[in-house]
Motif scaffolding. Structure first.
Motif, PDB file in Angstrom:
ATOM      1  N   PHE A 194      67.492  17.477  22.471  1.00  8.47           N
ATOM      2  CA  PHE A 194      66.559  16.408  22.091  1.00  8.47           C
ATOM      3  C   PHE A 194      67.191  15.050  22.361  1.00  8.47           C
ATOM      4  CE2 PHE A 194      65.791  20.031  19.346  1.00  8.47           C
ATOM      5  CZ  PHE A 194      64.412  20.204  19.457  1.00  8.47           C
ATOM      6  N   VAL A 195      66.349  14.119  22.751  1.00 12.98           N
ATOM      7  CA  VAL A 195      66.803  12.738  22.893  1.00 12.98           C
ATOM      8  C   VAL A 195      65.926  11.873  22.001  1.00 12.98           C
ATOM      9  CG1 VAL A 195      67.056  10.776  24.467  1.00 12.98           C
ATOM     10  CG2 VAL A 195      67.620  13.089  25.261  1.00 12.98           C
ATOM     11  N   HIS A 196      66.584  11.016  21.174  1.00 14.23           N
ATOM     12  CA  HIS A 196      65.833  10.136  20.284  1.00 14.23           C
ATOM     13  C   HIS A 196      66.134   8.686  20.624  1.00 14.23           C
ATOM     14  CE1 HIS A 196      65.340  13.700  17.717  1.00 14.23           C
ATOM     15  NE2 HIS A 196      66.640  13.885  17.871  1.00 14.23           N
ATOM     16  N   VAL A 197      65.107   7.860  20.471  1.00 20.20           N
ATOM     17  CA  VAL A 197      65.332   6.430  20.630  1.00 20.20           C
ATOM     18  C   VAL A 197      65.317   5.791  19.245  1.00 20.20           C
ATOM     19  CG1 VAL A 197      64.506   4.260  21.605  1.00 20.20           C
ATOM     20  CG2 VAL A 197      64.255   6.403  22.900  1.00 20.20           C
ATOM     21  N   LEU A 198      66.440   5.164  18.897  1.00 17.91           N
ATOM     22  CA  LEU A 198      66.533   4.465  17.621  1.00 17.91           C
ATOM     23  C   LEU A 198      66.316   2.982  17.903  1.00 17.91           C
ATOM     24  CD1 LEU A 198      69.306   5.227  14.998  1.00 17.91           C
ATOM     25  CD2 LEU A 198      67.954   3.163  15.009  1.00 17.91           C
ATOM     26  N   TYR A 199      65.343   2.431  17.228  1.00 16.48           N
ATOM     27  CA  TYR A 199      65.042   1.023  17.452  1.00 16.48           C
ATOM     28  C   TYR A 199      64.646   0.406  16.123  1.00 16.48           C
ATOM     29  CZ  TYR A 199      62.698  -3.183  19.132  1.00 16.48           C
ATOM     30  OH  TYR A 199      62.314  -4.484  19.323  1.00 16.48           O
ATOM     31  N   ASP A 200      65.273  -0.695  15.810  1.00 18.08           N
ATOM     32  CA  ASP A 200      64.931  -1.411  14.593  1.00 18.08           C
ATOM     33  C   ASP A 200      64.993  -0.503  13.353  1.00 18.08           C
ATOM     34  OD1 ASP A 200      64.347  -3.665  13.265  1.00 18.08           O
ATOM     35  OD2 ASP A 200      62.173  -3.607  13.617  1.00 18.08           O
ATOM     36  N   GLY A 201      66.027   0.319  13.312  1.00 16.52           N
ATOM     37  CA  GLY A 201      66.266   1.116  12.114  1.00 16.52           C
ATOM     38  C   GLY A 201      65.387   2.337  11.950  1.00 16.52           C
ATOM     39  N   LYS A 202      64.689   2.707  13.019  1.00 17.45           N
ATOM     40  CA  LYS A 202      63.818   3.892  12.949  1.00 17.45           C
ATOM     41  C   LYS A 202      63.929   4.669  14.240  1.00 17.45           C
ATOM     42  CE  LYS A 202      59.832   1.824  11.980  1.00 17.45           C
ATOM     43  NZ  LYS A 202      59.567   0.703  11.087  1.00 17.45           N
ATOM     44  N   ILE A 203      63.605   5.951  14.175  1.00  8.22           N
ATOM     45  CA  ILE A 203      63.493   6.700  15.419  1.00  8.22           C
ATOM     46  C   ILE A 203      62.064   6.539  15.898  1.00  8.22           C
ATOM     47  CG2 ILE A 203      63.470   9.012  16.431  1.00  8.22           C
ATOM     48  CD1 ILE A 203      66.085   9.442  14.921  1.00  8.22           C
ATOM     49  N   VAL A 204      61.918   5.872  17.039  1.00  5.14           N
ATOM     50  CA  VAL A 204      60.581   5.497  17.481  1.00  5.14           C
ATOM     51  C   VAL A 204      60.055   6.414  18.575  1.00  5.14           C
ATOM     52  CG1 VAL A 204      60.806   3.100  16.795  1.00  5.14           C
ATOM     53  CG2 VAL A 204      61.537   3.801  19.088  1.00  5.14           C
ATOM     54  N   LYS A 205      60.932   7.191  19.169  1.00  2.00           N
ATOM     55  CA  LYS A 205      60.470   8.106  20.211  1.00  2.00           C
ATOM     56  C   LYS A 205      61.463   9.248  20.332  1.00  2.00           C
ATOM     57  CE  LYS A 205      58.315   7.807  24.779  1.00  2.00           C
ATOM     58  NZ  LYS A 205      56.938   7.927  24.250  1.00  2.00           N
ATOM     59  N   SER A 206      60.957  10.439  20.502  1.00  2.00           N
ATOM     60  CA  SER A 206      61.815  11.594  20.732  1.00  2.00           C
ATOM     61  C   SER A 206      61.287  12.381  21.912  1.00  2.00           C
ATOM     62  CB  SER A 206      61.840  12.503  19.490  1.00  2.00           C
ATOM     63  OG  SER A 206      62.383  11.810  18.397  1.00  2.00           O
ATOM     64  N   GLY A 207      62.199  13.040  22.612  1.00  2.00           N
ATOM     65  CA  GLY A 207      61.761  13.842  23.749  1.00  2.00           C
ATOM     66  C   GLY A 207      62.855  14.793  24.156  1.00  2.00           C
ATOM     67  N   ASP A 208      62.734  15.368  25.336  1.00  2.00           N
ATOM     68  CA  ASP A 208      63.808  16.249  25.808  1.00  2.00           C
ATOM     69  C   ASP A 208      64.758  15.459  26.708  1.00  2.00           C
ATOM     70  OD1 ASP A 208      62.482  15.936  28.172  1.00  2.00           O
ATOM     71  OD2 ASP A 208      61.618  17.968  28.184  1.00  2.00           O
ATOM     72  N   ALA A 209      65.608  16.154  27.427  1.00  2.00           N
ATOM     73  CA  ALA A 209      66.637  15.492  28.223  1.00  2.00           C
ATOM     74  C   ALA A 209      66.057  14.498  29.228  1.00  2.00           C
ATOM     75  CB  ALA A 209      67.496  16.537  28.925  1.00  2.00           C
ATOM     76  N   SER A 210      64.838  14.717  29.630  1.00  2.00           N
ATOM     77  CA  SER A 210      64.265  13.836  30.648  1.00  2.00           C
ATOM     78  C   SER A 210      64.022  12.414  30.120  1.00  2.00           C
ATOM     79  CB  SER A 210      62.956  14.427  31.180  1.00  2.00           C
ATOM     80  OG  SER A 210      61.993  14.415  30.138  1.00  2.00           O
TER      81      SER A 210
END
Ligand SMILES: Nc1ncnc2c1ncn2[C@@H]1O[C@H](COP(=O)(O)OP(=O)(O)OP(=O)(O)O)[C@@H](O)[C@H]1O
Ligand SMILES: [Mg+2]
Lengths: 481, 249
Positions: free
Chosen positions: B215-231
């Motif tokens: 899994f890949v997560h994007v942390l922005y402004d203190g929250k996880i705003v997007k998650s996805g796979d390796a792509s």
């Protein structure tokens, strides 16, 4: 659950003195006070020859006219010198050949201190001359040493058995007139150790003395004299712990080292006198004069780990009289709660190509004050003298202080002198890093302090280094959790 | 293994994490990416128990148990390991002595005896070979005078020695040269199993070529705003963060 420096401080101060007890050994104590009669009485008690009595009296007369020094960076209530009993000895002074003959209560004291003589004998190959309340009660390993011609005995006995040697060297490095406490010691010293290593002999074991204060209200005035004849070597260990007590106890020892041509003396101390409680009440005043003299190609190393005492005033020094002689000073001084330490060294370069090294590590916690005071003096005839000094301070919390007073006097242009000093703090980042690896704060502090002190700990004989590390831990440990 | 729900945290009344959710199961690798100052290191520190931060809301569970009251060393004893973004120096304490203390303190907490010196030595040898660390290096003072890359490699060496259940690698790749990156990543891969999990915090796809995330997560402004796979990591590498920020408004 924020962990602040205040919390750290609290942890550090809540540690009570581990060795707070004293034994009920029947003692004989002189009435309090000091005058010529008392000096004469001490001398008589010890059956001393007239020259020794005279020597003491001369010291006493000088002392009477002296003022207590005020220049050190320490504050304390001055001892009332007429309120101290100047002699205290176990009533019976047994001559013992083995530990079995030692008073069981005394043995128990040593056990509680974690110093089993048996164990030491086996493990460490250490000959122990125990000084308890000013009188030696056990001397071990005398025989092995005797075969090499090494003399290691209470100084009171040496005065009887080797008067010529004692007379020649006693006061030759620290004259009776040297300073207030040295003069006092010279007048009233009750016991201590004498050690002589003959020409070319390497002492086959570490020589060790454990000093203890045990009788309430008695000052202790130990006298140590170590003479290393030409080409000889000796490693001498001195360690102390004192029972807990409310009134201040005065300790004013004198140690003199004489390293003749090509000789080497290694003198290591672990000092753990009662530091007083966490409010700064009680505790030992430790005003010590330690000095050694080096003849040609001789070497003296002082290594000290100072964790105890309410007030410490101590400057083990080297007079580098001979050409190519070497002086070394390695020190760890820990102060916690309200302890005050003013300690350092003097390196007096007189001979050519003389070399000195000073490594001082000061660790301050609580409300303590830790000062390094060192003098490097290069005299006009000391061609090519060299000194390297390094003074590092480690602070814990915001209420303590570390001070460095280096004095450098150079009268010869060829001298090379280097001085380095650093001050650091145990940081929350360091503690968190350790915590994250599973190391709790108490252990982390011990680890960091031991790391900080490593260069000096490495200079201690193995068996002493372990004890010293434990002491560092004890003197800084809190009651976490 | 790790379950974070609605985590809110602040320091000096400044809010840094604003309702963060994350679940990591045994055997998984999670990557956390996000712009500077987003709160990635803060999250790592809070999981590890740094007391400076005030957790104002939310829960952190490890193996189904709330760990918020545990001291950092207790969390470590429970298998949490953090490879620091900026490892600190401890002068005079050798890498060997440090790791020995860490292992034995952890064992003590579990009621075990010290690890026998022989086993310790064997383990040190094994793990230092795995990470191609020169033995001489281990006698140096911890992180003192280490290069940036050496510090990071040393963090992974400690991880290998401690064999944690949950390893959080905070920008372990930054400062590593190309060869070192490969060595360290291989090391991490070797330590991976179905029983443990890894959270990789990074700015670059590069590391994820070696340590492939589930899994890949994007942390922005203190929250996880997007998650996805390796792509997702590849997409971020190509496009940056602006498009995500725009999606949010
Ligand atoms: N101890 C602290 N005191 C004050 N502010 C802090 C502290 N720790 C973190 N912050 C602030 O919190 C925010 C998040 O920091 P954090 O280190 O978690 O970011 P990051 O995502 O790891 O960034 P980077 O990618 O640069 O490593 C930043 O604005 C930072 O300045
Ligand atoms: Mg970060």
């Amino acid at each position: 659950m924020k962990y602040t420096e205040d919390d750290l401080e609290k942890e550090l101060e809540t540690q009570e003195y581990k060795y707070g007890f004293y034994t009920d050994i029947e003692s004989e104590t002189f009435a309090k006070g000091l005058n010529e009669e008392v000096v004469i009485a001490i001398s008589k008690k010890k059956n001393e020859p007239q020259w020794m009595t005279d020597w003491r009296l001369e010291a006493f007369r000088v002392w009477e006219k002296m003022e207590e020094p005020e220049w050190a960076n320490v504050r304390y209530e001055k001892p009332k010198f007429q309120d101290i009993a100047y002699y205290s000895a176990p009533k019976e002074k047994p001559k013992l050949n083995s530990l079995d003959e030692v008073d069981p209560e005394l043995l128990d004291t040593f056990k509680r201190l974690g110093i089993s003589l048996d164990e030491q004998k086996k493990l460490a190959n250490v000959a122990v001359d125990i000084v308890m309340d000013s009188v030696s009660v056990a001397t071990t390993f005398k025989k092995t040493l005797g075969e090499k011609g090494i003399i290691f005995m209470p100084i009171s006995e040496a005065i009887q058995e080797h008067p010529a040697l004692v007379k020649k060297y006693l006061g030759s490095v620290v004259p009776t007139t040297d300073n207030f406490y040295a003069a006092l010691n010279s007048a009233v010293f009750s016991d201590g150790s004498f050690c002589y290593i003959p020409k070319g002999v390497r002492c086959p074991m570490e020589l060790s003395t454990y000093f203890r204060i045990n009788e309430g209200g008695t000052g202790q005035f130990e006298r140590t004299l170590v003479v290393a004849d030409k080409g000889s070597f000796v490693s001498y260990l001195e360690g102390c712990t004192a029972p807990s007590r409310d009134e201040n106890q005065l300790h004013a020892a004198v140690v003199e080292l004489i390293a003749l041509d090509d000789a080497e003396i290694k003198y290591s101390t672990v000092q753990n006198w009662y530091p007083g409680n966490k409010e700064g009440k009680g505790g030992v005043y430790n005003f010590v004069t330690k000095r050694g003299i080096c003849e040609n190609n001789a070497k003296i190393s002082w290594t000290q780990v100072e964790t105890g005492s309410a007030v410490t005033w101590k400057y083990p020094s080297c007079i580098l009289k001979g050409n190519n002689s070497v002086g070394e000073f390695y020190s760890i001084a820990v102060t916690n709660n309200h302890q005050q330490a003013d300690t350092g060294t003097k390196m007096i370069h007189l001979g050519k190509n003389t070399k000195s090294t000073i490594i001082s590590k000061g660790i301050s916690a609580g409300h303590s004050q830790n000062s390094y005071r060192g003098l490097v003096q290069i005299n006009s005839r000391a061609e090519n003298a060299r000194n390297f000094s390094q003074c590092d301070s480690l602070l814990m919390g915001n209420a303590c202080g570390a001070h460095t007073f280096p004095y450098i006097e150079v009268k010869n242009k060829s001298a090379q002198i280097e001085h380095e000093a650093t001050t650091s703090k145990i940081g929350e980042e360091q503690l968190f890093y350790c915590n994250q690896r599973g190391i709790d704060t108490e252990k982390a502090i011990a680890l960091i302090v031991n790391g900080f002190s490593k260069e000096v700990l490495n200079k201690l004989p193995m068996e002493f280094a372990v004890e010293a590390q434990k002491l560092l831990e004890i003197s800084l440990e809190g009651s976490v959790g | 293994m790790l379950k974070i729900e609605n985590l809110q945290a602040s320091i000096d009344d400044k809010s840094i994490l604003n309702g963060l959710n994350l679940e990591v199961k045994a055997g998984e690798v999670h990557a956390i990416m996000g712009p500077n100052g987003a709160g990635k290191s803060t999250l790592a520190n809070i999981i590890a128990g740094k007391e400076e931060y005030e957790v104002t809301n939310g829960a952190i569970e490890l193996h189904g148990e709330d760990i918020s009251e545990l001291a950092p060393e207790e969390r470590a004893h429970n298998g949490i390991f953090l490879s620091f973004q900026y490892p600190v120096e401890i002068p005079g304490v050798s890498v060997t002595n440090f790791i020995k203390t860490a292992i034995n303190e952890t064992r003590k907490a579990k009621g075990l005896e010290d690890m026998p010196a022989k086993d310790m030595l064997k383990k040190i040898r094994e793990k230092s070979e795995l990470l191609e660390i020169d033995r001489k290096f281990l006698s140096r003072s911890l992180n003192e005078g280490f290069s940036g890359g050496e510090k990071k490699r040393n963090e992974i060496f400690q991880m290998a020695m401690l064999e944690p259940k949950l390893a959080i690698l905070d920008e372990t790749d930054s400062g590593l040269d190309i060869d070192a990156l490969r060595i360290v990543a291989n090391g991490v891969n070797k330590l991976k199993s179905k029983d443990n999990a890894v959270i990789v915090i990074t700015h670059y796809q590069r590391l994820l070529d070696y340590i492939v995330p589930d899994f890949v997560h994007v942390l922005y402004d203190g929250k996880i705003v997007k998650s996805g796979d390796a792509s997702l990591a590849l997409e971020l590498e190509a496009k940056g963060y602006d498009w995500i920020k725009q999606e949010l408004v």
